[in-house]
Enzyme design. Structure first.
Site, PDB file in Angstrom:
ATOM      1  N   ASP B  37       0.834  -1.199   0.000  1.00 28.93           N
ATOM      2  CA  ASP B  37       0.000   0.000   0.000  1.00 28.93           C
ATOM      3  C   ASP B  37       0.870   1.250   0.000  1.00 28.93           C
ATOM      4  O   ASP B  37       2.057   1.196   0.327  1.00 28.93           O
ATOM      5  CB  ASP B  37      -0.842   0.047   1.280  1.00 28.93           C
ATOM      6  CG  ASP B  37      -1.897  -1.033   1.286  1.00 28.93           C
ATOM      7  OD1 ASP B  37      -2.217  -1.558   0.207  1.00 28.93           O
ATOM      8  OD2 ASP B  37      -2.383  -1.356   2.376  1.00 28.93           O
ATOM      9  N   LYS B  59      -3.381   3.905  -2.865  1.00 29.94           N
ATOM     10  CA  LYS B  59      -4.490   4.830  -3.097  1.00 29.94           C
ATOM     11  C   LYS B  59      -3.901   6.183  -3.462  1.00 29.94           C
ATOM     12  O   LYS B  59      -2.950   6.640  -2.850  1.00 29.94           O
ATOM     13  CB  LYS B  59      -5.307   5.039  -1.820  1.00 29.94           C
ATOM     14  CG  LYS B  59      -6.137   3.882  -1.415  1.00 29.94           C
ATOM     15  CD  LYS B  59      -6.942   4.257  -0.188  1.00 29.94           C
ATOM     16  CE  LYS B  59      -7.602   3.031   0.398  1.00 29.94           C
ATOM     17  NZ  LYS B  59      -8.349   3.368   1.619  1.00 29.94           N
ATOM     18  N   MET B 171      -8.104   7.913  10.317  1.00 24.77           N
ATOM     19  CA  MET B 171      -8.402   8.615   9.061  1.00 24.77           C
ATOM     20  C   MET B 171      -9.525   9.635   9.223  1.00 24.77           C
ATOM     21  O   MET B 171     -10.433   9.706   8.399  1.00 24.77           O
ATOM     22  CB  MET B 171      -8.781   7.599   7.960  1.00 24.77           C
ATOM     23  CG  MET B 171      -7.675   6.599   7.671  1.00 24.77           C
ATOM     24  SD  MET B 171      -8.194   5.200   6.602  1.00 24.77           S
ATOM     25  CE  MET B 171      -8.932   4.073   7.812  1.00 24.77           C
TER      26      MET B 171
END
Lengths: 252, 252
Positions: B37, B59, B171
């Site tokens: 990631d 991402k 987050m």
């Protein structure tokens, strides 16, 4: 006060020495004195050098060999001798490890303290049993509580388990009947899936599954012993049966 | 199918390579292929040998370079070539890591999968900021949720924060105003203490404190950036001021 040592509150992880962090392993390998709980696996302690002094402050039969205040005093006293102290705790020092109290005692005494996080039992057990604690289709909340006798009835767990939520109960084997009763009294469905993970991250691990209402019978019949964790929620049912069904569907 | 490789879903911890587990470090050091990631620190990736193929599925700007299904397919495809695959994820694979979906994809495809737990961001940040997530005098429950935009309004967080409970929000920086509003609408007191921990376990870490009602202003004024965690509960107030007061008392 130049010769005050540092207290390292170090998480030993869930048992398997391979699940120590690199930092924890390095601190242990260089330790002068290691003050450890009974929950710490002997294979972890074996990383300390022969020259290191090993001091156990293990709980035995539900009483502390040393009460918490005495442990805090011991950490401060050893550091004031100018020794760096490795305070080794099972799992993570800040999840049901009373690390907060020990860190505060050091800071109040002016002793430098550093916290080295560890893999908490819930994370270790979930990995070993392949039960995801959060899951896009099943749980967006995960909560940790402790189920030991003392204070269980005064604890408020309302709303922690249920649809879309995973609840992990540490140290709940002995109080399994009260736990099932408490959760159902709070409105949790008797058929909510759960898994009991005994001896996680050890070769003798067992994973037992059933609905909430069957928890007391499961623990009694299978003679589940500590250390064990209880995971309650839909994620506990996403096991082999689920995967087998999907695999069969995919094969058609 | 003798030559199917194993997929290792490996937690990379909160950033500092020293907080990798011994097992994670060893798997990385022997890796043929690492699928990682964007959250994984470059210093962690640097442990892989020069010969290893590094594949990022990061991402970017709130979209996946690879959607989740494609990541699952990639893991299965690489393992079926007979390669062992190190799938490296920030934190712990089973805490907001979508590791559950990847493990299921492997099991459905008949690819052996092993989960290596990691230090989750909450544990790493709590240790670095010296905030105990549970504390005998302040919190017997700790819960983790994720505050990214998608689905925030549909998520039910009622009862997760409050007296005796610690809530950690992953987050949540971008949605801080909605988070404060949501929690107060659920009945949480505007003066409930919180801490925002930015860049935990990194040299540039910042720990900012304030009451719940001040969260949006705090995040805006201090220009807090991801990665950051929000810790809400009495434990967030047991900081330096508390310790200083106790120390002064003890000195009298």
């Amino acid at each position: 006060m130049d010769d005050v040592g540092t207290v390292y509150l170090v998480g030993a992880g869930p048992g398997d020495p391979d699940l120590l962090t690199l930092r924890a392993a390095r601190l242990l390998q260089g330790a002068e004195i290691v003050i450890h709980d009974g929950l710490v696996d002997p294979a972890v302690l074996a990383l300390a050098p022969e020259s290191a002094e090993l001091v156990s402050v293990a709980k035995r039969r539900a009483r502390h060999t040393l009460p918490q205040d005495a442990i805090c005093d011991l950490l401060v006293r050893e550091a004031r001798k100018g020794r760096d102290v490795v305070r080794l705790k099972g799992g993570d020092p800040f999840i049901f490890g009373r690390g907060g109290e020990e860190a505060e005692a050091c800071r109040i005494a002016g002793v430098p303290v550093e916290i080295v996080p560890g893999i908490s039992a819930a994370n270790g057990a979930a990995a070993a049993a392949q039960i995801a604690l959060t899951h896009r289709d099943a749980a967006s909340v995960v909560s940790f509580v402790a189920g030991q006798c003392k204070g269980l009835s005064e604890q408020n767990w309302a709303g922690l388990a249920g649809k879309g939520r995973t609840l992990v109960i540490y140290m709940g084997v002995k109080t399994a009947p009260q736990i099932a009763e408490k959760l159902m009294a709070d409105g949790l469905a008797p058929d909510m899936p759960l898994a009991v993970i005994e001896n996680a991250c050890r070769p003798e691990m067992r994973v037992l599954r059933g609905p909430l209402a069957a928890l007391p019978g499961l623990v009694a019949r299978e003679r589940v012993k500590s250390p064990a964790l209880i995971v309650i929620g839909e994620v506990a049912a996403r096991g082999d049966a689920f995967v087998a069904a999907l695999a069969a569907e995919a094969a058609q």
